[in-house]
Design a protein around this motif. Structure first.
Motif, mmCIF file in Angstrom:
data_model
loop_
_atom_site.group_PDB
_atom_site.id
_atom_site.type_symbol
_atom_site.label_atom_id
_atom_site.label_comp_id
_atom_site.label_asym_id
_atom_site.label_seq_id
_atom_site.Cartn_x
_atom_site.Cartn_y
_atom_site.Cartn_z
ATOM 1 N N THR A 433 -35.802 -19.246 -94.319
ATOM 2 C CA THR A 433 -35.734 -20.665 -94.685
ATOM 3 C C THR A 433 -34.596 -20.875 -95.664
ATOM 4 N N LEU A 445 -32.546 -25.071 -92.660
ATOM 5 C CA LEU A 445 -32.451 -24.067 -91.606
ATOM 6 C C LEU A 445 -33.747 -23.272 -91.579
ATOM 7 N N TYR A 449 -32.493 -20.184 -86.296
ATOM 8 C CA TYR A 449 -31.976 -21.534 -86.098
ATOM 9 C C TYR A 449 -30.765 -21.581 -85.178
ATOM 10 N N GLY A 483 -36.710 -21.561 -83.855
ATOM 11 C CA GLY A 483 -35.857 -21.928 -84.978
ATOM 12 C C GLY A 483 -35.504 -23.399 -84.933
ATOM 13 N N ALA A 484 -34.975 -23.902 -86.066
ATOM 14 C CA ALA A 484 -34.634 -25.324 -86.141
ATOM 15 C C ALA A 484 -33.504 -25.560 -87.137
ATOM 16 N N VAL A 485 -32.611 -26.484 -86.802
ATOM 17 C CA VAL A 485 -31.597 -27.016 -87.715
ATOM 18 C C VAL A 485 -31.937 -28.480 -87.935
#
Length: 526
Positions: A433, A445, A449, A483-485
């Motif tokens: 993170t 993030l 990500y 994951g993620a942005v």
């Protein structure tokens, strides 16, 4: 250590006064109120986390404040802080020696010496060394030096594509910048080309910098205009290293050049090929590039040729191409570029020697969604874990808590203290993170990500973009969010953190997109 003066013995010694070292000291003291602690730092200040704000279970934001030795000791009168540099370690004797030829003994040692800028290096064929033409940014002292140099500059070359380079390009004013990136888009350590395009196209960026146009492919030319008159005092002492940078490092410094306007020329997929000092290499420039170009180059202190064939005259070069762990004096490292290998207790291969932060390399079996990225946030987490480990080792009956010999009792005590600490400590090692700001946007993030380690053929990407407001990218593998942005004020940090850790099956949504604004994703966790 022959000839060194034996000063005294300490129960704990921590090397480094940055956010990691301070976190170690604070955590040791929370479990050992009377044990003697020595902190050795090359800087004249220490850094501590302040205004810590927990965003999710594993994500927090904070500011880093610098404190004098006296201020830091106000909360711990038993703490001893000295300004010195460690030059040798004899782990079998549990002793180290400093640059001032003083030897200190320890029971437990933690190395938090961080990293140094990995500057580009170049020497002309005639032996001319360009080191004075190249500056790096890693700590507060180096930023002060850059600030002073910038105040006398009209054009600079920025080499690098990480967070420091990106923030520098955005925050500087009244200077022409040539930005050389080796990738096809900016900030590739954090974003794909889509996110880079979103940032360059945003109203926030264009209004701040005054863009008339932008491009996001190689060969782009970015034109900015911004009026400014330089003013204010600048620091002038840079003879000793400072502490590593934290969030919003640029807020404390004046980053203004001599020009009345600002322009940014991004050169994609390129690196530095050759450097010239016109006052020394004028004849060579005439031979290589002709008289007219050589005369133009004389206006600048440094003349640069990139691998794409483009040439620029600049006042100096900012090298922001990563860091290398500060391990020069640590014995027996097979891969010093990686750092000191540590296990999940932050314990090294040497007895009673720990390491944390940028100087270390995590060698334990990692969770799928976590990886090291030498950030101040990870440095704080590692420092907390190291402090818990050292105090646990001191309290246990085991005299060697290396992974092979620590006892079940040690593990139970460690787990108990880690559990207690979760109320104040973010992250751990379950999921990567990070929260920061780029171009005025909040950036979060989470997990993998950028699809780290996931074959491209197995990735499914979902995107949602509202120009100048938000950019959301979700990485999915086998119907599980990995994951993620999140760029902008999305308020989706906790939702996607839960999805990643809980292995939420997105197939439950059927044909509906995960990022459909008409879906309240929080309903799935009620």
């Amino acid at each position: 250590m022959d000839g060194a003066i034996q000063e005294r013995q300490f129960k704990y010694i921590v090397i480094g006064g940055g956010i990691t070292g301070v976190s170690v000291v604070e955590k040791i003291r929370s479990y050992d109120e009377t044990g003697s602690i020595l902190m050795i730092t090359e800087s004249d200040v220490v850094q501590a986390a302040s205004k810590v704000n927990r965003i999710t279970l594993n994500l927090e934001e904070f500011i880093i404040v610098e404190k004098s030795f006296e201020t830091f000791r106000d909360v711990d009168q038993m703490l001893v802080i000295i300004r010195d540099k460690v030059v040798a370690l004899e782990s079998q004797k549990h002793a180290l020696t400093t640059e001032n030829s003083v030897s200190y003994g320890y029971e437990y040692l933690c190395i938090c010496t961080g990293g140094s800028p990995q500057l580009i290096s170049y020497t002309q064929t005639d032996g001319y060394e360009f080191s004075s033409h190249i500056l790096g940014i890693r700590d507060t002292k180096s930023v002060a030096k850059v600030s002073l140099s910038l105040s006398n500059s009209s054009r600079v070359l920025v080499v690098g594509n990480g967070g420091i380079a990106t923030e520098f390009v955005y925050e500087t004013k009244s200077v022409d910048i040539v930005w050389a990136v080796k990738d096809a888009s900016i900030s590739s350590h954090y974003f794909d080309n889509g996110a880079a395009c979103f940032l360059l196209a945003s109203k926030q960026y264009q209004s701040q910098i005054g863009f008339s146009r932008f491009e996001t492919t190689e060969g782009s030319s970015l034109s900015k205009r911004l009026k400014y008159t330089p003013s204010g005092l600048l620091p002038t002492e840079f003879d000793t290293p400072g502490s590593a940078l934290g969030p919003d490092w640029h807020n404390e410094f004046l980053l203004h050049g001599l020009s009345e306007s600002k322009s940014v020329d991004i050169q994609y997929k390129t690196e530095v090929q050759r450097l010239f000092a016109p006052e020394v290499h004028y004849d060579l420039l005439v031979i290589e590039f002709g008289l007219e170009e050589a005369d133009e180059a004389k206006k600048w202190r440094t003349y640069v040729e990139l691998t794409n064939g483009k040439r620029f005259g600049v006042d100096w070069i900012l090298s922001a191409t990563g860091v290398r762990p500060n391990t020069d004096w640590f014995p027996g490292l097979k891969h010093p570029e990686h750092g000191i290998y540590v296990n999940d207790w932050m314990h090294s291969s040497l007895p009673d020697v720990y390491a944390a932060g940028d100087v270390c390399y995590p060698s334990w079996p990692r969770q799928k969604h976590w990886f090291q990225m030498r950030l101040w946030s990870q440095g704080r987490t590692m420092g907390i874990c190291a402090g818990i480990s050292m105090s646990t080792a001191a309290d246990s009956s085991s005299t060697d808590n290396s992974r092979a010999k620590r006892t079940p009792t040690d593990d139970e005590l460690m787990e108990k203290r880690l559990s207690e600490t979760m109320n104040e400590m973010f992250g751990g090692y379950d999921i990567f993170t990070h929260v920061t700001k780029f171009f005025g946007f909040k950036v979060v993030l989470l997990g993998l990500y950028n699809g780290q380690g996931i074959p491209k053929s197995d990735q499914r990407i979902e995107l949602r973009c509202t120009p100048s407001e938000e950019y959301i990218k979700i990485v999915i593998e086998k119907d599980k969010v990995q994951g993620a942005v999140l760029i902008g004020d999305t308020n989706l940090e906790e939702t996607f953190e839960n999805m990643i850790l809980g292995e939420f099956d997105v197939s439950k949504l059927g044909d509906v997109s995960l990022l459909d604004p008409n879906i309240d994703l929080e309903d799935f966790f009620d």
